[in-house]
Design a protein around this motif. Structure first.
Motif, PDB file in Angstrom:
ATOM      1  N   ILE A 156     -14.226  72.861  -0.610  1.00 14.72           N
ATOM      2  CA  ILE A 156     -15.644  73.198  -0.384  1.00 14.72           C
ATOM      3  C   ILE A 156     -15.763  74.677  -0.060  1.00 14.72           C
ATOM      4  O   ILE A 156     -16.596  75.393  -0.611  1.00 14.72           O
ATOM      5  CB  ILE A 156     -16.227  72.362   0.774  1.00 14.72           C
ATOM      6  N   LEU A 160     -17.547  77.698  -2.277  1.00 14.75           N
ATOM      7  CA  LEU A 160     -18.647  78.514  -1.757  1.00 14.75           C
ATOM      8  C   LEU A 160     -18.349  80.005  -1.858  1.00 14.75           C
ATOM      9  O   LEU A 160     -19.251  80.815  -2.027  1.00 14.75           O
ATOM     10  CB  LEU A 160     -18.916  78.154  -0.292  1.00 14.75           C
ATOM     11  N   LEU A 170     -13.311  85.343   4.846  1.00 14.24           N
ATOM     12  CA  LEU A 170     -14.485  84.488   5.004  1.00 14.24           C
ATOM     13  C   LEU A 170     -14.109  83.029   4.825  1.00 14.24           C
ATOM     14  O   LEU A 170     -14.545  82.155   5.582  1.00 14.24           O
ATOM     15  CB  LEU A 170     -15.529  84.905   3.965  1.00 14.24           C
ATOM     16  N   LEU A 173     -12.578  81.660   7.886  1.00  9.44           N
ATOM     17  CA  LEU A 173     -13.593  81.517   8.933  1.00  9.44           C
ATOM     18  C   LEU A 173     -14.402  80.241   8.715  1.00  9.44           C
ATOM     19  O   LEU A 173     -14.756  79.534   9.661  1.00  9.44           O
ATOM     20  CB  LEU A 173     -14.509  82.747   8.901  1.00  9.44           C
ATOM     21  N   ILE A 174     -14.673  79.940   7.454  1.00 12.54           N
ATOM     22  CA  ILE A 174     -15.496  78.771   7.143  1.00 12.54           C
ATOM     23  C   ILE A 174     -14.696  77.488   7.299  1.00 12.54           C
ATOM     24  O   ILE A 174     -15.170  76.498   7.851  1.00 12.54           O
ATOM     25  CB  ILE A 174     -16.011  78.871   5.690  1.00 12.54           C
ATOM     26  N   PRO A 177     -12.497  75.846  11.203  1.00 10.57           N
ATOM     27  CA  PRO A 177     -13.112  74.947  12.185  1.00 10.57           C
ATOM     28  C   PRO A 177     -13.221  73.509  11.691  1.00 10.57           C
ATOM     29  O   PRO A 177     -13.125  72.567  12.477  1.00 10.57           O
ATOM     30  CB  PRO A 177     -14.506  75.545  12.396  1.00 10.57           C
ATOM     31  N   LEU A 178     -13.372  73.350  10.361  1.00 13.38           N
ATOM     32  CA  LEU A 178     -13.518  72.000   9.825  1.00 13.38           C
ATOM     33  C   LEU A 178     -12.190  71.251   9.819  1.00 13.38           C
ATOM     34  O   LEU A 178     -12.142  70.039   9.665  1.00 13.38           O
ATOM     35  CB  LEU A 178     -14.092  72.063   8.411  1.00 13.38           C
ATOM     36  N   ILE A 180     -10.172  71.100  12.358  1.00 14.26           N
ATOM     37  CA  ILE A 180      -9.772  70.731  13.714  1.00 14.26           C
ATOM     38  C   ILE A 180      -9.508  69.232  13.911  1.00 14.26           C
ATOM     39  O   ILE A 180      -8.476  68.869  14.481  1.00 14.26           O
ATOM     40  CB  ILE A 180     -10.799  71.277  14.723  1.00 14.26           C
ATOM     41  N   PRO A 181     -10.401  68.336  13.444  1.00 17.91           N
ATOM     42  CA  PRO A 181     -10.122  66.912  13.676  1.00 17.91           C
ATOM     43  C   PRO A 181      -8.781  66.462  13.103  1.00 17.91           C
ATOM     44  O   PRO A 181      -8.041  65.726  13.772  1.00 17.91           O
ATOM     45  CB  PRO A 181     -11.283  66.205  12.979  1.00 17.91           C
ATOM     46  N   LEU A 209     -10.702  59.825   7.634  1.00 19.98           N
ATOM     47  CA  LEU A 209     -11.077  61.184   7.236  1.00 19.98           C
ATOM     48  C   LEU A 209     -10.726  61.419   5.772  1.00 19.98           C
ATOM     49  O   LEU A 209     -11.486  62.047   5.026  1.00 19.98           O
ATOM     50  CB  LEU A 209     -10.348  62.216   8.109  1.00 19.98           C
TER      51      LEU A 209
ATOM     52  N   LEU C 138     -18.696  77.474  13.753  1.00 16.91           N
ATOM     53  CA  LEU C 138     -19.442  76.960  12.596  1.00 16.91           C
ATOM     54  C   LEU C 138     -20.649  77.846  12.312  1.00 16.91           C
ATOM     55  O   LEU C 138     -20.939  78.178  11.165  1.00 16.91           O
ATOM     56  CB  LEU C 138     -19.895  75.522  12.864  1.00 16.91           C
ATOM     57  N   GLY C 141     -19.536  81.046  10.764  1.00 14.91           N
ATOM     58  CA  GLY C 141     -19.191  80.834   9.370  1.00 14.91           C
ATOM     59  C   GLY C 141     -20.428  80.849   8.490  1.00 14.91           C
ATOM     60  O   GLY C 141     -20.465  81.502   7.446  1.00 14.91           O
ATOM     61  N   ILE C 161     -25.323  74.557   2.074  1.00 21.51           N
ATOM     62  CA  ILE C 161     -24.275  73.560   1.807  1.00 21.51           C
ATOM     63  C   ILE C 161     -23.280  73.528   2.957  1.00 21.51           C
ATOM     64  O   ILE C 161     -22.899  72.471   3.457  1.00 21.51           O
ATOM     65  CB  ILE C 161     -23.555  73.874   0.476  1.00 21.51           C
ATOM     66  N   LEU C 162     -22.909  74.727   3.429  1.00 20.08           N
ATOM     67  CA  LEU C 162     -21.951  74.793   4.535  1.00 20.08           C
ATOM     68  C   LEU C 162     -22.533  74.150   5.799  1.00 20.08           C
ATOM     69  O   LEU C 162     -21.845  73.431   6.526  1.00 20.08           O
ATOM     70  CB  LEU C 162     -21.562  76.244   4.809  1.00 20.08           C
ATOM     71  N   VAL C 165     -22.269  70.407   5.420  1.00 22.96           N
ATOM     72  CA  VAL C 165     -20.883  69.976   5.633  1.00 22.96           C
ATOM     73  C   VAL C 165     -20.560  70.031   7.122  1.00 22.96           C
ATOM     74  O   VAL C 165     -19.939  69.127   7.685  1.00 22.96           O
ATOM     75  CB  VAL C 165     -19.910  70.870   4.832  1.00 22.96           C
ATOM     76  N   GLY C 166     -21.037  71.101   7.779  1.00 19.88           N
ATOM     77  CA  GLY C 166     -20.787  71.252   9.207  1.00 19.88           C
ATOM     78  C   GLY C 166     -21.417  70.146  10.016  1.00 19.88           C
ATOM     79  O   GLY C 166     -20.818  69.629  10.957  1.00 19.88           O
ATOM     80  N   ASN C 169     -19.537  67.148  10.019  1.00 18.83           N
ATOM     81  CA  ASN C 169     -18.310  67.313  10.799  1.00 18.83           C
ATOM     82  C   ASN C 169     -18.538  67.333  12.301  1.00 18.83           C
ATOM     83  O   ASN C 169     -17.631  67.011  13.058  1.00 18.83           O
ATOM     84  CB  ASN C 169     -17.604  68.595  10.390  1.00 18.83           C
ATOM     85  N   ILE C 172     -17.683  64.234  14.211  1.00 22.15           N
ATOM     86  CA  ILE C 172     -16.232  63.986  14.142  1.00 22.15           C
ATOM     87  C   ILE C 172     -15.502  64.951  15.074  1.00 22.15           C
ATOM     88  O   ILE C 172     -14.627  64.559  15.842  1.00 22.15           O
ATOM     89  CB  ILE C 172     -15.724  64.158  12.692  1.00 22.15           C
ATOM     90  N   ILE C 173     -15.899  66.239  14.999  1.00 19.65           N
ATOM     91  CA  ILE C 173     -15.241  67.231  15.842  1.00 19.65           C
ATOM     92  C   ILE C 173     -15.476  66.906  17.307  1.00 19.65           C
ATOM     93  O   ILE C 173     -14.559  66.909  18.132  1.00 19.65           O
ATOM     94  CB  ILE C 173     -15.765  68.639  15.509  1.00 19.65           C
TER      95      ILE C 173
END
Lengths: 230, 72, 247
Positions: A156, A160, A170, A173-174, A177-178, A180-181, A209, C138, C141, C161-162, C165-166, C169, C172-173
């Protein structure tokens, strides 16, 4: 329809998968560089922290997983970049099959090229880090289910940023964080295994997940690619 | 009123530093946000005005050119 | 309902409507914050356990609540922008992101400043602080992605879109961080749970909360107007408007 033979979804998927794998096998450094990076990052930690076996075995799951995250991140760039640069990505988006199929094939090819080698090399690195003997199974299982999640979520981010010139930083950075789980549940499964406790709960969550990202991420990637190739 | 003197108010029962740090940082960030919003609003308007001025200039120049070529 | 909403898909109408709302939000925010913060600082009673440091609560909690609601609001805007192709929804999401990031930062800083006297340390890997930190990442970002595109319409879509998606999440996070937290440090933090609030603490809190909420509304309106202008810079109404304002 006219006599043009439109391949079925499965054929399109296999075609795409084969194409990406062939290209990757021709550029072998695409496979080896992230792997080498993974190994080097892992060896840096004992040098920075000290060689005590007890400390190392305590932090080994975290190190291996963080290094795996970074290695995946590094290799993500090649998922769409080359195809975007030479215009073939736009051609792919024009074919009659849904973009979902193409994207799925590309992500799976990416995982086979970069995720799978990590899994094979991980036990060797675990030995270097004195990982607890009970944890090897958990390490392999979490990597096996976890790294595809990294590829799916990462795709994803790549989709982007593919149109942006300086997308590299970038992207991290995006995407980080996603991640982490996955990191939390994977390392915790390995830790739990070290204590000889059942870790099926964590594995089940990573599995959840995996299936969530498997079904949802290609949609997000398709939408993002449509924006990026605009 | 919870405080009998100004000094007591500043001291916040010994927690003065933390309380004023929080309020100060919050104020600072909010002020920065407002300033940034105002400045970017102005910048966008100026950019549009400049763009417009340039377009008008181009149009005028084109008109002049057309007149010149007609007269010659 | 669609008929009623339809005119607001027109940037010009929305621009003027937002312009009319902005002063209301601004004044409401100033009045509510003036009352709320004075009340919180001077008249609200000190907490029997935490003493005067409890006054940080009146900023920290509204900021934390708003930081999360802004993200959800941003994701809803982005989603409607993506599904119904509303350019204005993308613009509003873009306007919300920096505001949300600032409130997340405030929640983090005040949380640290509150933690120092309470826990004896500036930072603690407490579940709520950690998820707030990730929320900040997030936001950053989304903002970074938005800034990376030259074309603002594309930027809005990509950042949207980001954001979506965030937002998938975030639960979940949040869940994973909470779970990770209980696993690693037990119940040491639970004494710092929600204090039972009495009415003389609750009222100033409400004033502060709504004061900050209207602040968010006012700043978002301003940024939203900026976004509309920059995305429609070639329209005649924008040109006329700018000409009138900048002489």
């Amino acid at each position: 329809m006219m006599s043009i033979n439109i391949p079925s979804y499965r054929q399109a998927f296999m075609l795409m998968l084969k194409r990406d794998l062939t290209i990757a096998l021709r550029h072998k450094d695409d496979i080896f560089n992230p792997l080498l990076f993974f190994i080097i990052v892992v060896t840096l930690f004992p040098l920075g922290i000290g060689p005590e076996a007890s400390t190392l075995s305590r932090i080994a799951p975290g190190i291996i997983w963080v290094a795996a995250l970074l290695a995946t991140l590094l290799s993500l760039d090649r998922l769409f970049k080359a195809d975007f640069a030479d215009g073939s990505l736009e051609q792919m988006m024009l074919i009659p099959q849904p973009l979902f199929i193409i994207v799925l094939a590309k992500i799976i090819a990416h995982w086979l090229i970069t995720g799978l080698p990590l899994i094979f090399i991980a036990p060797v690195l675990a030995v270097l880090l004195h990982l607890n003997e009970n944890s090897y199974g958990a390490l392999m299982i979490t990597l096996l289910i976890g790294t595809p999640v990294l590829s799916f979520i990462g795709a994803i981010g790549v989709a982007l940023t593919v149109g942006i010139k300086k997308g590299g930083v970038l992207l991290s950075l995006i995407v980080l964080p996603l991640y982490i789980p996955v990191l939390i549940f994977a390392t915790s499964a390995i830790d739990t295994a070290a204590m000889n406790l059942p870790y099926s709960g964590q594995v089940a969550i990573i599995g959840a997940l995996f299936f969530t990202s498997f079904t949802l991420a290609p949609f997000a990637v398709s939408a993002a690619l449509k924006v990026s190739t605009n | 009123m919870q405080f009998s003197s100004f000094a007591e108010f500043i001291d916040m029962g010994g927690y003065g530093f933390y309380v004023w740090l929080s309020f100060g940082m919050a104020t600072l960030l909010l002020v920065l946000l407002v300033m940034n919003s105002l400045v970017s609003n102005k910048q966008v308007k100026q950019r549009i005005a400049k763009q417009q001025a340039r377009q008008e200039k181009l149009k005028r120049a084109a008109k002049q050119q057309a007149q010149l070529s007609q007269s010659s | 309902m669609w008929k009623w909403l339809h005119p607001y898909a027109n940037p010009e109408i929305t621009y003027h409507f937002t312009g009319k709302l902005t002063p209301w939000f601004t004044w409401l925010s100033i009045i509510l914050l003036a009352i709320g913060l004075t009340w919180a600082l001077l008249f609200a009673p000190a907490d029997y356990q935490q003493g005067e440091s409890f006054r940080i609560f009146y900023i920290h909690v509204p900021a934390a609540i708003l930081s999360m609601s802004i993200y959800v609001g941003m994701a809803i805007a982005a989603f409607s922008g993506l599904v119904w192709q509303l350019k204005l929804a993308d613009a509003s999401a873009a306007a919300l992101a920096p505001v949300g990031a600032v409130f997340t930062a405030i929640a983090l800083i005040t949380g640290a400043a509150w933690g120092k006297p309470m826990w004896g340390t500036w930072w603690i890997w407490d579940a709520r602080l950690t998820s707030e930190l990730i929320l900040l990442f997030l936001y950053l970002g989304v903002i970074a992605l938005h800034n990376a595109f030259e074309d603002k319409a594309l930027a809005g879509k990509a950042a949207g879109i980001l954001a979506i998606v965030g937002v998938i999440n975030i639960p979940i996070i949040k869940y994973s961080v909470e779970w990770w937290n209980t696993l690693h440090q037990g119940a040491t933090v639970s004494k710092f749970g929600k204090p039972a609030m009495s009415a003389d603490m609750y009222w100033p809190f409400l004033f502060c909360f709504f004061g900050f909420a209207f602040f968010v509304a006012a700043v978002t309106c301003l940024r939203f107007k900026t976004e509309i202008l920059s995305r429609n810079s070639m329209r005649p109404w924008v040109k006329a408007l700018v000409k009138e304002e900048i002489k």
